[in-house]
Design a protein around this motif. Structure first.
Motif, mmCIF file in Angstrom:
data_model
loop_
_atom_site.group_PDB
_atom_site.id
_atom_site.type_symbol
_atom_site.label_atom_id
_atom_site.label_comp_id
_atom_site.label_asym_id
_atom_site.label_seq_id
_atom_site.Cartn_x
_atom_site.Cartn_y
_atom_site.Cartn_z
ATOM 1 N N MET A 1 13.650 -35.186 15.019
ATOM 2 C CA MET A 1 12.969 -34.333 15.998
ATOM 3 C C MET A 1 12.663 -32.952 15.424
ATOM 4 O O MET A 1 11.623 -32.372 15.724
ATOM 5 C CB MET A 1 13.816 -34.201 17.264
ATOM 6 N N LEU A 2 13.571 -32.417 14.603
ATOM 7 C CA LEU A 2 13.277 -31.105 14.005
ATOM 8 C C LEU A 2 12.104 -31.248 13.031
ATOM 9 O O LEU A 2 11.274 -30.352 12.903
ATOM 10 C CB LEU A 2 14.517 -30.537 13.294
ATOM 11 N N MET A 3 12.050 -32.403 12.359
ATOM 12 C CA MET A 3 10.947 -32.613 11.429
ATOM 13 C C MET A 3 9.622 -32.730 12.177
ATOM 14 O O MET A 3 8.604 -32.209 11.744
ATOM 15 C CB MET A 3 11.208 -33.853 10.586
ATOM 16 N N ILE A 4 9.651 -33.402 13.333
ATOM 17 C CA ILE A 4 8.425 -33.518 14.137
ATOM 18 C C ILE A 4 7.997 -32.129 14.620
ATOM 19 O O ILE A 4 6.826 -31.751 14.507
ATOM 20 C CB ILE A 4 8.642 -34.460 15.349
ATOM 21 N N ALA A 5 8.962 -31.354 15.138
ATOM 22 C CA ALA A 5 8.626 -30.011 15.618
ATOM 23 C C ALA A 5 8.064 -29.180 14.468
ATOM 24 O O ALA A 5 7.052 -28.480 14.616
ATOM 25 C CB ALA A 5 9.859 -29.343 16.219
ATOM 26 N N GLY A 6 8.706 -29.282 13.290
ATOM 27 C CA GLY A 6 8.234 -28.548 12.111
ATOM 28 C C GLY A 6 6.817 -28.964 11.749
ATOM 29 O O GLY A 6 5.957 -28.121 11.460
ATOM 30 N N ALA A 7 6.547 -30.267 11.799
ATOM 31 C CA ALA A 7 5.223 -30.764 11.433
ATOM 32 C C ALA A 7 4.175 -30.288 12.426
ATOM 33 O O ALA A 7 3.039 -29.981 12.050
ATOM 34 C CB ALA A 7 5.236 -32.286 11.384
ATOM 35 N N ILE A 8 4.570 -30.193 13.702
ATOM 36 C CA ILE A 8 3.601 -29.737 14.707
ATOM 37 C C ILE A 8 3.292 -28.255 14.496
ATOM 38 O O ILE A 8 2.141 -27.836 14.552
ATOM 39 C CB ILE A 8 4.141 -30.028 16.125
ATOM 40 N N ILE A 9 4.320 -27.480 14.177
ATOM 41 C CA ILE A 9 4.105 -26.053 13.910
ATOM 42 C C ILE A 9 3.206 -25.889 12.674
ATOM 43 O O ILE A 9 2.236 -25.136 12.675
ATOM 44 C CB ILE A 9 5.469 -25.333 13.713
ATOM 45 N N PHE A 10 3.513 -26.677 11.632
ATOM 46 C CA PHE A 10 2.697 -26.629 10.412
ATOM 47 C C PHE A 10 1.266 -27.076 10.731
ATOM 48 O O PHE A 10 0.296 -26.486 10.239
ATOM 49 C CB PHE A 10 3.323 -27.556 9.362
ATOM 50 N N GLY A 11 1.145 -28.106 11.564
ATOM 51 C CA GLY A 11 -0.173 -28.632 11.945
ATOM 52 C C GLY A 11 -1.013 -27.597 12.675
ATOM 53 O O GLY A 11 -2.227 -27.540 12.511
ATOM 54 N N ARG A 12 -0.363 -26.745 13.478
ATOM 55 C CA ARG A 12 -1.118 -25.708 14.201
ATOM 56 C C ARG A 12 -1.713 -24.696 13.218
ATOM 57 O O ARG A 12 -2.828 -24.235 13.380
ATOM 58 C CB ARG A 12 -0.214 -24.978 15.194
ATOM 59 N N PHE A 13 -0.909 -24.367 12.212
ATOM 60 C CA PHE A 13 -1.408 -23.462 11.170
ATOM 61 C C PHE A 13 -2.582 -24.120 10.441
ATOM 62 O O PHE A 13 -3.635 -23.502 10.237
ATOM 63 C CB PHE A 13 -0.252 -23.122 10.211
#
Lengths: 182, 435
Positions: free
Chosen positions: B287-299
């Motif tokens: 889940m932390l990896m998914i959240a991280g990927a979503i944050i990275f994806g927004r950038f």
């Protein structure tokens, strides 16, 4: 120092146990909802929201013990090729970045929860206040920071102990001392 | 400064940080936050991070991960895998290479109640490896066949990678699960044929085991196969029939394994606690990896990189399958270095629009292809997760020996990918039929 280490371990294990209980609760809640829906045609109101919030508790309280067990996946084979001293310096640097970043996130989660509390934000169907769950998520990240910093302090402490025991020059030559800083 | 340039610098910084052993989830979230803040403002960046962390952790649709992960760990700790393997080897253990072939069958059935390749490889490694060693199997074949077979765990539903791909691309998890069944069976058959050909040419690689009587075989049915099939039909069947949401299917599956294991007295308090501790650790990591990927994806999204890459790929003077080939090659290279989940999460925002919108491939089919390519990544050096797991089970076997045995299985996977490109119906038939 040993006290900090034991405390960190204790806190992260305790939070992890609570996280486990919430995993069981999610399962029981979802299955009960299915049974009530199928047999009595009366599903539990707001199951979706509660399942989401309980999962958030399980995930955030599991973060620190996961870090304690080095469970957050990292690529280590590249750094392994460098001298041990360089490795420990780099890990120190990336850990400081992680500590500051997650600490900042945790602090802002607390502020976010405060705003939610003030505005009286509740879930749409079951009208459960959301802010306590955001505080729990923040707690999970504070505990994660504690584990990150504790791991570094442990590493530094071991080097310092080696220096005081065997003298600086010997420490430089001692492969095991350098290994333990990683 | 140019948006694209900042985006590219962000990608480079991300790779530098993970090369410096920063956990992948941390690096994605950190770089995403800094990049987003540079392009907007610090407070907008922090606001985005906080809302994404809360939004993802508390999302009902992501709670499915915790349920299927627990289901897999319950199956792992309850010993269902052992019984599956015993049944499979009583059926075909007497053939040349029979124990390794049986392992593939057991991996496939275990994959039907477990959504993780590593848990499948660990389960089978602990059970099948001692047997193969007892009958003097070649150690490269023995270890590599289990490492490769573990991947069946993520192809045959349930599958954590399909769930994550479904979340990242807004595709139906149910359809993805359906799409994985036939390719999973095909993969298992290709592995079996590979082992059969190898041991036919050189019988010393996998000497025959003892032959079992039909009574022994029928006795072995209970305790593993029957239970696994009941749980599969209840959980995944309910999902396919439209009775359950994915989270409900996961909860029913986890509850089912728990009840059956308790009734058959295979799960004590210690094992239950261990299964929960494994679940919280794995779920927190994912889940932390998914959240991280979503944050990275927004950038990435505000740097316009995905949009420009899709445009650029669309303007290339090649037929679509060549562009697809290039993308798959990129996956293969990245798969050697990155964890399977991280690879899917990181690359989907960039390549999904190219493959689906620009080249016009089916999004569900691409999910299956992605799992296959990722499967190659988990058994290739230097970061072959499954290989390290087998190494953990058998510390005395050198890593080189395991990697040496992987080649024939990689070849089988390549054939599987080619077959799926030529006949996409292998993947799309079931979801289309049920639609």
């Amino acid at each position: 120092m040993k006290y900090l280490s034991n405390m960190t371990k204790g806190i992260s294990i305790a939070l992890d146990r609570i996280a486990g209980i919430f995993i069981v609760l999610v399962m029981v809640l979802v299955v009960s909802n299915i049974i009530l829906r199928a047999v009595f045609n009366s599903p539990l109101k707001g199951t979706y929201e509660v399942v989401g919030l309980f999962t958030a508790v399980a995930v955030s309280l599991g973060l620190s013990y996961c870090a304690f067990q080095n469970g957050h996946i990292a690529v280590s084979f590249i750094l392994q090729r460098f001298p041990k001293k360089f490795q420990s310096m780099i890990i120190m640097l990336t850990d400081i970045i992680s500590f500051i970043f997650w600490g900042l996130a945790a602090w802002n989660l607390v502020r976010y929860a405060g705003v939610m509390h003030k505005n009286g934000l509740v879930t749409a169907t079951s009208e459960i206040p959301i802010y306590p769950f955001v505080y729990v998520i923040a707690l999970g990240f504070f505990a994660l920071c504690l584990v990150i910093i504790n791991k570094r302090i442990e590493a530094i402490r071991e080097v310092v102990t080696k220096i005081s025991k065997s003298g600086f020059l010997e420490m430089l030559n001692s492969e095991s001392a350098r290994k333990e800083t990683i | 400064m140019n948006l694209l340039l900042i985006g590219f610098i962000g990608i480079i910084v991300f790779f530098v940080l993970i090369a410096l052993r920063m956990p992948i989830a941390f690096a994605m979230a950190f770089v995403g936050f800094i990049g987003f803040s540079i392009l907007t403002s610090f407070s907008a960046g922090m606001d985005m991070v906080v809302k994404d962390l809360f939004g993802n952790f508390s999302s009902y649709s992501l709670s499915v991960i915790a349920m299927f992960v627990w289901m897999g760990f319950l199956a792992y700790h309850s010993g269902i895998g052992t019984h599956l393997y015993i049944f499979a080897y009583k059926m075909i253990g007497h053939l040349p290479g029979g124990l390794a072939i049986a392992t593939q069958g057991a991996c496939a059935v275990f994959g039907a109640i477990c959504g993780s390749n590593t848990a499948t490889a660990a389960t089978m490694g602990a059970i099948a490896l001692p047997e193969m060693r007892k009958y003097k199997y070649d150690r490269s074949l023995a270890t590599a066949s289990i490492a490769a077979g573990g991947v069946l765990g993520v192809m045959i539903p349930p599958s954590v990678i399909f769930i994550v791909y479904g979340m990242a691309t807004e595709q139906s998890v149910g359809k993805l699960f359906m799409a994985g069944i036939f390719p999973g069976i095909l993969m298992m058959l290709l592995y079996m044929v590979t082992i059969f050909i190898m041991t036919s040419r050189n019988p010393e690689l996998g000497p025959s085991g003892p032959k079992s009587s039909w009574k022994e075989r029928i006795d072995a049915l209970r305790g593993g196969l029957v239970e696994a099939l009941i749980i599969f039909f209840l959980s995944i069947g309910g999902l396919f029939a439209g009775w359950f949401t994915p989270t409900e299917a996961g909860a029913v599956g986890a509850g089912g394994v728990l009840v059956i294991s308790l009734l058959e007295r295979r799960l004590n308090w210690e094992k239950l606690k261990k299964s929960l501790s494994d679940t919280t650790r794995t779920t927190a990591m994912i889940m932390l990896m998914i959240a991280g990927a979503i944050i990275f994806g927004r950038f990435m999204a505000i740097s316009r990189i995905p949009f420009e890459v899709a445009n650029w790929a669309g303007s290339l003077p090649f037929p679509p399958f060549v562009v697809l080939g290039i993308i798959l090659a990129i996956y293969l290279v990245l798969g050697c270095f990155l964890d399977a989940l991280a690879l899917v999460l990181l690359t989907t925002p960039i390549f999904f629009p190219v493959v689906v919108d620009t080249l016009g491939y089916d999004p569900i089919w691409f999910g299956v292809i992605m799992v296959l390519v990722v499967a190659m990544g988990v058994i290739t050096p230097p970061v072959g997760m499954n290989v390290y797991i087998i190494k953990g089970v058998a510390p005395d076997i050198p890593l080189e020996d395991i990697f040496k045995g992987i080649w024939p299985f990689l070849f089988a996977l390549v054939i599987c990918i080619i077959l799926l490109i030529i006949f996409p119906q292998i993947a799309t038939f079931l979801p289309d039929y049920f639609a």
